[in-house]
Design a protein around this motif. Structure first.
Motif, PDB file in Angstrom:
ATOM      1  N   UNK A 165       0.827  -1.208   0.000  1.00 12.37           N
ATOM      2  CA  UNK A 165       0.000   0.000   0.000  1.00 12.37           C
ATOM      3  C   UNK A 165       0.860   1.257   0.000  1.00 12.37           C
ATOM      4  N   UNK A 166       1.943   1.213   0.752  1.00 10.26           N
ATOM      5  CA  UNK A 166       2.854   2.365   0.815  1.00 10.26           C
ATOM      6  C   UNK A 166       3.511   2.595  -0.541  1.00 10.26           C
ATOM      7  N   UNK A 167       3.922   1.521  -1.192  1.00  8.99           N
ATOM      8  CA  UNK A 167       4.538   1.637  -2.521  1.00  8.99           C
ATOM      9  C   UNK A 167       3.530   2.164  -3.539  1.00  8.99           C
ATOM     10  N   UNK A 168       2.284   1.681  -3.465  1.00  6.28           N
ATOM     11  CA  UNK A 168       1.244   2.148  -4.391  1.00  6.28           C
ATOM     12  C   UNK A 168       0.951   3.626  -4.165  1.00  6.28           C
ATOM     13  N   UNK A 169       0.907   4.036  -2.911  1.00  2.00           N
ATOM     14  CA  UNK A 169       0.651   5.446  -2.592  1.00  2.00           C
ATOM     15  C   UNK A 169       1.794   6.326  -3.101  1.00  2.00           C
TER      16      UNK A 169
END
Length: 107
Positions: free
Chosen positions: A52-56
């Protein structure tokens, strides 16, 4: 009589003691399994959080590449009375289209 009191009594097999020992053993095995399950769950959560952090971060990079006009930002700030950062974000999310950005802010 004194001789009898000093001699140990013959031991009987106590079924309750053996049942108690069985429960303790089962509890220890369950605890080991639970610890493994907990480690797996933590790994899954950490993996999901990283994804999720990478996608954000990827989304923020994509939004940063979008070119917006200063005049459009000023218009949105004045008309909607919102902070400049919110106006810029809305414009970037709508690919610089001031009409779409205004419509989304009014809904």
């Amino acid at each position: 009589m004194e001789e009898n009191s000093q001699q140990p009594l013959p031991k009987r097999h106590d079924f309750q003691t053996s049942a108690d020992l069985e429960r303790v053993t089962d509890y220890a095995e369950e605890k080991e399994i639970s610890a493994k399950d907990l480690e797996n769950a933590i790994s899954l959560v950490e993996g999901k959080y990283s994804e999720e952090k990478a996608a954000k971060l990827q989304r923020e990079k994509e939004l940063a590449r979008i070119v917006i006009k200063k005049e459009d930002v000023d218009l949105i700030v004045e008309e909607m009375e919102i902070p400049r950062a919110a106006a810029e974000r809305s414009l970037r999310e709508h690919k610089g289209d001031v009409v779409e950005a205004l419509v989304s802010l009014t809904n």
